[in-house]
Design an enzyme around this catalytic site. Structure first.
Site, PDB file in Angstrom:
ATOM      1  N   TYR A  46     -12.412   5.832  -2.913  1.00 24.26           N
ATOM      2  CA  TYR A  46     -13.109   6.519  -1.828  1.00 24.26           C
ATOM      3  C   TYR A  46     -12.219   7.663  -1.374  1.00 24.26           C
ATOM      4  O   TYR A  46     -11.086   7.809  -1.835  1.00 24.26           O
ATOM      5  CB  TYR A  46     -13.418   5.567  -0.670  1.00 24.26           C
ATOM      6  N   ASP A 100       0.855  -1.183   0.000  1.00 25.66           N
ATOM      7  CA  ASP A 100       0.000   0.000   0.000  1.00 25.66           C
ATOM      8  C   ASP A 100       0.895   1.238   0.000  1.00 25.66           C
ATOM      9  O   ASP A 100       1.171   1.830   1.033  1.00 25.66           O
ATOM     10  CB  ASP A 100      -0.894  -0.022   1.242  1.00 25.66           C
ATOM     11  N   GLU A 160       1.573   4.935  -0.920  1.00 25.78           N
ATOM     12  CA  GLU A 160       0.860   6.174  -1.199  1.00 25.78           C
ATOM     13  C   GLU A 160       1.821   7.352  -1.255  1.00 25.78           C
ATOM     14  O   GLU A 160       2.062   7.967  -0.252  1.00 25.78           O
ATOM     15  CB  GLU A 160      -0.200   6.391  -0.128  1.00 25.78           C
TER      16      GLU A 160
END
Length: 650
Positions: A492, A422, A424
């Site tokens: 989202y 993950d 980012e």
């Protein structure tokens, strides 16, 4: 996960796509903090840079191009300088009397000074000459209005020779040539498994149109002189999005055409089977956060008592840390030290104080014995802990070895079925800005696949920024896709109260809608862009949030209202679990496939079982792999939302 929004060590912001700052770090003892999610898509610069002061000498008045019959100026500011690099900013102002539909700033840097990353504009170079062009959502500029874009750079040189829309940056020279109008919306003919032909009505211009730029999934794929283009090398059964812009004789670009979405032939709308041992099953993945065992009092056994364990295929355990170029334990206490009594344990057997592995790892082991079809992945990074990936990318093989050694540690090797990354965000900005290059994600995932082999799962959570020149255009997601079993697209946290005054907007819109604050910030745009890069739908999961985002000081019930700040939340302002909102602020309407509600002066958007039904139907229609959600503890005690995901993907 909360999206780059908050997916990350979310103590403060969710794991999110295509946002705001988030989280605090975890220690080995219980924490009483809000769950990390993802930070908003608009957060571009590391927080550390924000504290640097701006010397007056950093202001340089330089002009940027003017457009059409309007005039424009551009001013350069050196926001900060940390020795090895700097942050710069251009501010474009419409000094004329008519609205600009696009803008372009050009300047020269001396040799040795260069831009390394940019945001809110597409920045390119030819030698020492640099060009910054508006992205789709910030091209329109009313008279008197300003817009800025920023960048990080290296070197000590100052910009010279500035032009804005072809004129002097001080606004004294105005081009006499108007930019072209928008071409007609493209249409497709001759659609096959691997190709199609586009055609569109010609644009108009007072001095003539020179050529057209053709975009697929937000990326320019061709420049042609006639209003048609044949695209080839496509993937069968895949949906692609196309737009076209016109360019005049002095290379001014006009507004984009309308968008065309077209699906090649030969595909299927049935999601592929991610688990041959469970025929017909789509991916139904939920995030379990290690910090949930503290203030939230959410434990692995809750997956059983809620009924959710029987309705999922995968669990991402979040998060492990990334430090010193290696995968490391995130929270040793929660992960494998905390002991459970018999009533709190999945197996009904109490832990002993001296057992080698307790905590969540042991509870997940017990869960897998009860539900052997569930695959568990160890997820690393998140919003707060993604800063370590840049160093990891410098030596991908060593990083992959460290991750393998941790995930396959003999004490808990039977618990995990693979690894999830993950990051980012690769070659872009999240909590900090990564400059490891467009190939870094591909290199890291390639090394992980080599080390973990084909018998383990390798997956990644990725941005959902579908805007032109946005995060999905800054790294080689297409090249990296060959090494993953699937991508979890964090659809989202597109909008939230990090924009304290609004406008109010659904944080997880499935599609665009009239009045959406930023073009390309919706699920459909992200999936279309990824497919347009050649990534098969069978490698993409749609993200669903089990929480809402909200504002206060709102007087308008419909989206698009102004606000005074974030609405109160249990753990953090501006965010609240679904299990709370369904009772305290029931949904009163839907927009773009997501529910919203106004309660007093508070305005919230969130997904419900009804909107999840719509989103999962869309997943099937698009031929996606499945869906995932951030995260289990936001659901009701009877797993209402997890049940909706399961039912929708049956």
């Amino acid at each position: 996960m909360v999206s780059g929004h908050p997916h990350g060590r979310r103590r403060s912001h969710p794991h999110a796509a295509a946002g705001p700052t988030a989280a605090t770090d975890l220690g080995g003892a219980p924490l009483s903090t809000a769950p990390p999610r993802r930070a908003p898509l608009l957060r571009r610069v590391a927080a550390a840079l924000a504290v640097l002061t701006l010397p007056l000498a950093g202001l340089v008045a330089i002009a940027g191009p003017a457009e059409a019959a309007a005039s424009a100026s551009a001013t350069y500011t050196k926001v900060s300088d940390w020795g090895s690099g700097f942050e710069g900013k251009w501010t474009v102002k419409n000094t004329g009397t008519t609205t600009l539909s696009s803008w372009t700033v050009e300047w020269d840097y001396p040799s040795g000074t260069a831009v390394t990353s940019a945001w809110d504009a597409t920045v390119t170079s030819s030698g020492t000459h640099w060009t910054g062009k508006n992205v789709g959502w910030n091209g329109s500029l009313a008279p008197g209005a300003t817009v800025s874009f920023g960048f990080n750079g290296t070197g000590s040189g100052a910009p010279t020779g500035c032009k804005v829309n072809g004129g002097s940056c001080d606004g004294t020279t105005t081009p006499t040539d108007n930019p072209p109008g928008a071409p007609g919306t493209p249409t497709a003919s001759g659609v096959t498994d691997t190709g199609l032909t586009l055609g569109w009505a010609a644009a108009t211009d007072d001095k003539g149109v020179k050529n057209y730029d053709v975009y697929r999934g937000g990326a320019k794929i061709a420049t042609v002189t006639t209003p048609s283009y044949t695209d080839s090398g496509l993937t069968k059964g895949t949906t692609y999005g196309y737009t076209v812009t016109a360019r005049d004789t002095i290379d001014q670009t006009g507004p984009s055409s309308g968008a065309l979405s077209v699906t090649t032939t030969g595909g299927t709308t049935t999601p592929p089977d991610p688990d041959p041992g469970n025929p017909g099953s789509a991916v139904k993945l939920g995030y379990f956060t290690d910090w949930g065992v503290y203030q939230r009092n959410y434990h692995v056994k809750n997956l059983v008592t809620s009924g959710s364990a029987a309705k999922i295929t995968h669990i991402n355990y979040a998060f492990g840390n990334v430090q010193g170029g290696k995968c490391t334990i995130g929270d040793a206490y929660a992960d494998y030290q905390k002991t459970y009594d018999a009533s709190s344990s999945v197996s009904g057997t109490a832990d002993t104080w001296d057992q080698p592995v307790a905590g969540n790892f042991n509870q997940l082991r017990q869960l897998k014995k009860k539900y052997p079809n569930i695959k568990v992945l160890y997820s690393f990074g998140g919003w707060t802990w993604s800063g370590g990936f840049g160093q990891a990318a410098a030596n991908p093989a060593a990083f992959a070895q460290s991750c393998y050694d941790l995930v396959e540690d003999p004490r808990w090797a039977d618990v995990f079925d693979g690894i999830d990354i993950d990051w980012e965000y690769p070659n872009a900005c999240g909590l900090s800005c990564d400059t490891s290059g467009a190939a870094s994600l591909k290199n890291v995932l390639s090394a992980l696949r080599t080390k973990f082999g084909s018998s383990n799962l390798v997956t990644a959570a990725i941005s959902a920024d579908g805007s032109n020149g946005g995060k999905l255009d800054l790294a080689d997601y297409a090249g990296a896709a060959q090494y993953v079993d699937f991508y979890n697209v964090m659809t989202y946290d597109f909008f939230g109260a990090w924009d304290a005054k609004g406008p109010t907007a659904p944080h997880s819109p499935l599609t665009s809608y009239t009045g959406i604050p930023i073009s390309g910030f919706n699920s459909e745009a992200a999936i279309t862009k990824l497919k347009g890069k050649g990534i098969a739908g069978s490698k993409l999961n749609l993200g669903i949030g089990f929480y809402g985002r909200g504002w206060t000081g709102v007087t308008q019930a419909a989206p698009g209202g102004t606000a005074t700040g974030p609405a109160p939340g249990t753990y953090e302002q501006g965010i609240e679990d679904y299990k709370v909102l369904k009772n305290t602020c029931p949904a009163t309407g839907t927009i773009a496939g997501t529910a919203y509600a106004k309660c007093g002066s508070n305005w919230w958007s969130y997904d419900t079982p009804a909107t999840i039904a719509g989103k999962t139907a869309w997943v099937k229609q698009q031929g996606l792999r499945g869906a995932f959600f951030w995260e289990f503890s936001g659901d009701t005690t009877n797993g209402e939302l997890a049940s909706a995901v399961h039912a929708g993907l049956q």
